[in-house]
Design a protein around this motif. Structure first.
Motif, PDB file in Angstrom:
ATOM      1  N   GLU A 374      18.383  61.634  10.413  1.00  0.00           N
ATOM      2  CA  GLU A 374      18.897  62.927   9.956  1.00  0.00           C
ATOM      3  C   GLU A 374      20.161  63.353  10.693  1.00  0.00           C
ATOM      4  O   GLU A 374      20.729  64.406  10.392  1.00  0.00           O
ATOM      5  CB  GLU A 374      17.819  64.000  10.132  1.00  0.00           C
ATOM      6  N   GLY A 375      20.612  62.546  11.664  1.00  0.00           N
ATOM      7  CA  GLY A 375      21.861  62.845  12.352  1.00  0.00           C
ATOM      8  C   GLY A 375      21.717  63.723  13.569  1.00  0.00           C
ATOM      9  O   GLY A 375      22.718  64.307  14.041  1.00  0.00           O
ATOM     10  N   SER A 376      20.503  63.819  14.129  1.00  0.00           N
ATOM     11  CA  SER A 376      20.298  64.667  15.302  1.00  0.00           C
ATOM     12  C   SER A 376      20.754  64.013  16.600  1.00  0.00           C
ATOM     13  O   SER A 376      20.798  64.676  17.643  1.00  0.00           O
ATOM     14  CB  SER A 376      18.810  65.035  15.422  1.00  0.00           C
ATOM     15  N   THR A 377      21.062  62.712  16.548  1.00  0.00           N
ATOM     16  CA  THR A 377      21.439  61.970  17.756  1.00  0.00           C
ATOM     17  C   THR A 377      22.906  61.570  17.699  1.00  0.00           C
ATOM     18  O   THR A 377      23.367  60.994  16.704  1.00  0.00           O
ATOM     19  CB  THR A 377      20.570  60.703  17.903  1.00  0.00           C
ATOM     20  N   LYS A 378      23.640  61.868  18.752  1.00  0.00           N
ATOM     21  CA  LYS A 378      25.054  61.517  18.807  1.00  0.00           C
ATOM     22  C   LYS A 378      25.232  60.068  19.270  1.00  0.00           C
ATOM     23  O   LYS A 378      24.330  59.489  19.873  1.00  0.00           O
ATOM     24  CB  LYS A 378      25.789  62.469  19.755  1.00  0.00           C
ATOM     25  N   PRO A 379      26.381  59.472  19.001  1.00  0.00           N
ATOM     26  CA  PRO A 379      26.649  58.120  19.518  1.00  0.00           C
ATOM     27  C   PRO A 379      26.514  58.086  21.037  1.00  0.00           C
ATOM     28  O   PRO A 379      26.888  59.029  21.731  1.00  0.00           O
ATOM     29  CB  PRO A 379      28.087  57.853  19.072  1.00  0.00           C
ATOM     30  N   GLY A 380      25.967  56.994  21.548  1.00  0.00           N
ATOM     31  CA  GLY A 380      25.700  56.851  22.971  1.00  0.00           C
ATOM     32  C   GLY A 380      24.239  56.488  23.175  1.00  0.00           C
ATOM     33  O   GLY A 380      23.491  56.340  22.214  1.00  0.00           O
ATOM     34  N   VAL A 381      23.834  56.338  24.425  1.00  0.00           N
ATOM     35  CA  VAL A 381      22.440  56.046  24.769  1.00  0.00           C
ATOM     36  C   VAL A 381      21.870  57.244  25.512  1.00  0.00           C
ATOM     37  O   VAL A 381      22.394  57.625  26.562  1.00  0.00           O
ATOM     38  CB  VAL A 381      22.323  54.773  25.635  1.00  0.00           C
ATOM     39  N   TRP A 382      20.791  57.811  24.981  1.00  0.00           N
ATOM     40  CA  TRP A 382      20.306  59.096  25.477  1.00  0.00           C
ATOM     41  C   TRP A 382      18.813  59.083  25.756  1.00  0.00           C
ATOM     42  O   TRP A 382      18.048  58.353  25.126  1.00  0.00           O
ATOM     43  CB  TRP A 382      20.608  60.199  24.450  1.00  0.00           C
ATOM     44  N   PHE A 383      18.408  59.941  26.685  1.00  0.00           N
ATOM     45  CA  PHE A 383      16.994  60.259  26.853  1.00  0.00           C
ATOM     46  C   PHE A 383      16.638  61.367  25.868  1.00  0.00           C
ATOM     47  O   PHE A 383      17.510  62.147  25.453  1.00  0.00           O
ATOM     48  CB  PHE A 383      16.715  60.714  28.286  1.00  0.00           C
ATOM     49  N   PRO A 384      15.368  61.494  25.490  1.00  0.00           N
ATOM     50  CA  PRO A 384      14.991  62.504  24.489  1.00  0.00           C
ATOM     51  C   PRO A 384      15.368  63.930  24.862  1.00  0.00           C
ATOM     52  O   PRO A 384      15.719  64.732  23.993  1.00  0.00           O
ATOM     53  CB  PRO A 384      13.469  62.344  24.410  1.00  0.00           C
ATOM     54  N   GLU A 385      15.286  64.277  26.174  1.00  0.00           N
ATOM     55  CA  GLU A 385      15.533  65.656  26.582  1.00  0.00           C
ATOM     56  C   GLU A 385      17.019  66.015  26.630  1.00  0.00           C
ATOM     57  O   GLU A 385      17.374  67.192  26.772  1.00  0.00           O
ATOM     58  CB  GLU A 385      14.895  65.941  27.950  1.00  0.00           C
ATOM     59  N   GLU A 386      17.893  65.028  26.505  1.00  0.00           N
ATOM     60  CA  GLU A 386      19.328  65.331  26.456  1.00  0.00           C
ATOM     61  C   GLU A 386      19.674  65.915  25.088  1.00  0.00           C
ATOM     62  O   GLU A 386      19.247  65.381  24.058  1.00  0.00           O
ATOM     63  CB  GLU A 386      20.146  64.070  26.719  1.00  0.00           C
ATOM     64  N   PRO A 387      20.455  66.982  25.036  1.00  0.00           N
ATOM     65  CA  PRO A 387      20.789  67.583  23.733  1.00  0.00           C
ATOM     66  C   PRO A 387      21.561  66.644  22.818  1.00  0.00           C
ATOM     67  O   PRO A 387      21.542  66.813  21.598  1.00  0.00           O
ATOM     68  CB  PRO A 387      21.621  68.817  24.115  1.00  0.00           C
ATOM     69  N   GLU A 388      22.227  65.639  23.411  1.00  0.00           N
ATOM     70  CA  GLU A 388      22.904  64.645  22.577  1.00  0.00           C
ATOM     71  C   GLU A 388      21.905  63.647  21.991  1.00  0.00           C
ATOM     72  O   GLU A 388      22.199  62.963  21.007  1.00  0.00           O
ATOM     73  CB  GLU A 388      23.946  63.877  23.396  1.00  0.00           C
ATOM     74  N   GLY A 389      20.723  63.544  22.613  1.00  0.00           N
ATOM     75  CA  GLY A 389      19.685  62.644  22.109  1.00  0.00           C
ATOM     76  C   GLY A 389      18.939  63.275  20.950  1.00  0.00           C
ATOM     77  O   GLY A 389      18.919  62.745  19.835  1.00  0.00           O
ATOM     78  N   ILE A 390      18.310  64.396  21.221  1.00  0.00           N
ATOM     79  CA  ILE A 390      17.707  65.218  20.172  1.00  0.00           C
ATOM     80  C   ILE A 390      18.331  66.606  20.291  1.00  0.00           C
ATOM     81  O   ILE A 390      18.139  67.292  21.302  1.00  0.00           O
ATOM     82  CB  ILE A 390      16.176  65.308  20.303  1.00  0.00           C
ATOM     83  N   ALA A 391      19.080  67.001  19.298  1.00  0.00           N
ATOM     84  CA  ALA A 391      19.757  68.296  19.335  1.00  0.00           C
ATOM     85  C   ALA A 391      18.736  69.408  19.567  1.00  0.00           C
ATOM     86  O   ALA A 391      17.603  69.349  19.075  1.00  0.00           O
ATOM     87  CB  ALA A 391      20.509  68.526  18.021  1.00  0.00           C
ATOM     88  N   VAL A 392      19.132  70.431  20.323  1.00  0.00           N
ATOM     89  CA  VAL A 392      18.223  71.527  20.662  1.00  0.00           C
ATOM     90  C   VAL A 392      17.609  72.126  19.408  1.00  0.00           C
ATOM     91  O   VAL A 392      16.394  72.388  19.356  1.00  0.00           O
ATOM     92  CB  VAL A 392      18.973  72.605  21.470  1.00  0.00           C
ATOM     93  N   GLU A 393      18.421  72.307  18.374  1.00  0.00           N
ATOM     94  CA  GLU A 393      17.920  72.929  17.150  1.00  0.00           C
ATOM     95  C   GLU A 393      16.988  72.015  16.359  1.00  0.00           C
ATOM     96  O   GLU A 393      16.302  72.467  15.435  1.00  0.00           O
ATOM     97  CB  GLU A 393      19.081  73.373  16.260  1.00  0.00           C
ATOM     98  N   ALA A 394      16.944  70.728  16.715  1.00  0.00           N
ATOM     99  CA  ALA A 394      16.068  69.780  16.018  1.00  0.00           C
ATOM    100  C   ALA A 394      14.743  69.556  16.743  1.00  0.00           C
ATOM    101  O   ALA A 394      13.850  68.884  16.214  1.00  0.00           O
ATOM    102  CB  ALA A 394      16.789  68.443  15.844  1.00  0.00           C
ATOM    103  N   ARG A 395      14.596  70.092  17.940  1.00  0.00           N
ATOM    104  CA  ARG A 395      13.387  69.841  18.733  1.00  0.00           C
ATOM    105  C   ARG A 395      12.133  70.409  18.069  1.00  0.00           C
ATOM    106  O   ARG A 395      11.078  69.784  18.068  1.00  0.00           O
ATOM    107  CB  ARG A 395      13.544  70.440  20.135  1.00  0.00           C
ATOM    108  N   GLU A 396      12.254  71.610  17.528  1.00  0.00           N
ATOM    109  CA  GLU A 396      11.096  72.252  16.909  1.00  0.00           C
ATOM    110  C   GLU A 396      10.540  71.407  15.767  1.00  0.00           C
ATOM    111  O   GLU A 396       9.319  71.216  15.644  1.00  0.00           O
ATOM    112  CB  GLU A 396      11.488  73.634  16.400  1.00  0.00           C
ATOM    113  N   VAL A 397      11.439  70.885  14.923  1.00  0.00           N
ATOM    114  CA  VAL A 397      11.012  70.045  13.805  1.00  0.00           C
ATOM    115  C   VAL A 397      10.369  68.767  14.318  1.00  0.00           C
ATOM    116  O   VAL A 397       9.332  68.323  13.807  1.00  0.00           O
ATOM    117  CB  VAL A 397      12.210  69.717  12.888  1.00  0.00           C
ATOM    118  N   LEU A 398      10.970  68.150  15.344  1.00  0.00           N
ATOM    119  CA  LEU A 398      10.412  66.921  15.886  1.00  0.00           C
ATOM    120  C   LEU A 398       9.000  67.160  16.428  1.00  0.00           C
ATOM    121  O   LEU A 398       8.077  66.366  16.163  1.00  0.00           O
ATOM    122  CB  LEU A 398      11.315  66.371  16.991  1.00  0.00           C
TER     123      LEU A 398
END
Length: 431
Positions: A374-398
């Motif tokens: 759905e595009g919640s993750t930006k390019p790069g390698v991220w941990f789940p708690e990083e906002p670039e990994g899972i956008a803050v606004e997408a956490r509730e849905v996840l």
């Protein structure tokens, strides 16, 4: 029917409660997800797809989004065919060896997202799947639960950025959903502006193997060979594995369980990313004699033996038949509790309990996969708690998706509100 309590944001950033019913039957009824048209028929390769975790991830994705093309990656064609039969027409088996770069490259052709569930991740000296995904410009997700491997994955950040590829490491249930729970607890505290996060503690419990089979046995034994890394007031400390026992209340359906220190990647990542000075993680199992056995192994077996994957596999082969028999008696429940203590003297916790680990980790991993699509993750390698990994606004849905099938899911509550026997101080005041 059971229920879970999920904290929702009510516009002003203050968490509110919502109680949602969830089924208690033998198979979780997963709500369909309508993906954007351009990704609803994406091709997803699940490595380790013939195993318990990979197979349950494939089934969960198939239930979430029947239009997705699921490629079941593995080395055993017979097992692969069995999984494909369960999934239906939009799936196929792909024979692949993750230790063979040519095999990986061939399997990744035409794939939109690769989900790496082929553990154990401990004592691995490379990130072959992530490297192949970046080279082939394929989005990436893994369920890594090893600190060294997770940090090694982060070293691919620049390569992933250059290739414009989004990647998440440690994206399962724990670590994974537990990281998101921690991030949301920290965010709630900071939004209130009444105190600063001071101590974060992860507690995990699994009855028997949780239905995850030999993989969780391998992981557990390998972790017994690693020093535990924790943080105390900002200082990195090292502790003996499976020490520091605490008796923790996991709430309804689980109750109080003994848990022990283990070296898990979310300790370092949440310490560094969320800025909490004191962080630790503990794990426990049942029946109680499994915990005794784990403690005994740390004293009786040399650490070198417990870090040797071939020797650990011999131990797994020895214990697996017994574990399966005990699972039939003990059940396969899984629960995690995340505690956050703050400078205002208040504590906030989250609890996530499911009747079967293998099913729950599959649903949780699928929730991360959907977020990436759905595009919640930006390019790069991220941990789940990083906002670039899972956008803050997408956490509730996840969290809502991951919690399907749970019988107790609570966020941002005081401990006394969810524990089985809270202590009354006086006049209806609980601690």
């Amino acid at each position: 029917m059971a229920s879970f309590c999920l904290q929702l944001n009510a516009g002003n950033g203050i968490p509110r409660n919502l109680t949602i019913a969830s089924a208690k039957d033998s198979a979780t009824n997963i709500e369909r997800v309508e993906l954007p048209e351009k990704v609803k028929t994406s091709r997803i390769l699940i490595l380790g797809g013939t195993g318990r975790v990979g197979g349950s991830t494939a089934l969960a994705l198939n239930k979430f989004c029947p239009h997705l093309r699921i490629l079941v990656g593995g080395r055993n064609r017979e097992k692969g065919a069995a999984v494909v039969t369960k999934l239906g027409n939009n799936s196929e088996f792909v024979e692949v060896d993750i230790n063979d770069s040519l095999s990986l490259d061939n399997a990744l052709k035409g794939v939109d997202l690769v989900v790496h569930t082929a553990g154990p991740f401990q004592q691995s000296d490379k990130c072959a799947v992530l490297e192949a995904a970046i080279q082939n410009k394929v989005a990436y997700l893994d369920v890594c639960d090893d600190s060294s491997t997770a940090q090694r994955a982060k070293s691919y950040m620049n390569r992933a950025l250059d290739a414009n590829i989004p990647a998440i490491t440690t994206g399962g249930i724990y670590p994974g959903v537990s990281n998101i729970m921690a991030a949301e607890l920290v965010r709630a505290v900071k939004s209130e502006g009444k105190g600063e996060p001071e101590r974060l503690r992860f507690y995990y419990y699994t009855a028997g193997s949780g239905g995850a089979g030999p993989t969780i046995l391998s992981t557990s034994f390998l972790l017994l060979g690693e020093e535990v890394v924790a943080y105390n007031k900002g200082e990195k400390i090292k502790l003996k594995p499976y020490s520091g026992m605490l008796n923790i209340d996991f709430g309804r359906g689980i109750g109080k369980r003994d848990v022990f220190l283990l070296n898990l990647p979310e300790v370092r990542s949440t310490h560094e990313i969320l800025g909490v000075p004191t962080v630790s993680a503990r794990f426990g199992t049942a029946p109680f004699f499994w915990n005794w056995g784990m403690v005994a192994m740390t004293y009786l077996l040399p650490a070198e033996t417990l870090r040797d994957r071939s020797k650990v596999q011999q131990l797994v082969d020895l214990f697996d038949p017994l574990v399966r028999k005990v699972d039939a008696i003990a059940g396969e429940k899984v629960s995690m509790r995340v505690d956050l203590d703050c400078s205002d003297g208040k504590s906030r916790i989250g609890i996530f309990s499911h009747r079967k680990l293998s099913e729950s980790v599959g649903i949780s991993t699928a929730a991360f996969a959907l977020a990436i699509l759905e595009g919640s993750t930006k390019p790069g390698v991220w941990f789940p708690e990083e906002p670039e990994g899972i956008a803050v606004e997408a956490r509730e849905v996840l969290l809502s998706r991951a919690a399907q099938g749970t019988y107790n899911f609570i966020m941002n509550k005081a401990p006394w509100m969810v524990e089985t026997n809270p202590k009354e101080i006086a006049f209806g005041i609980y601690n």
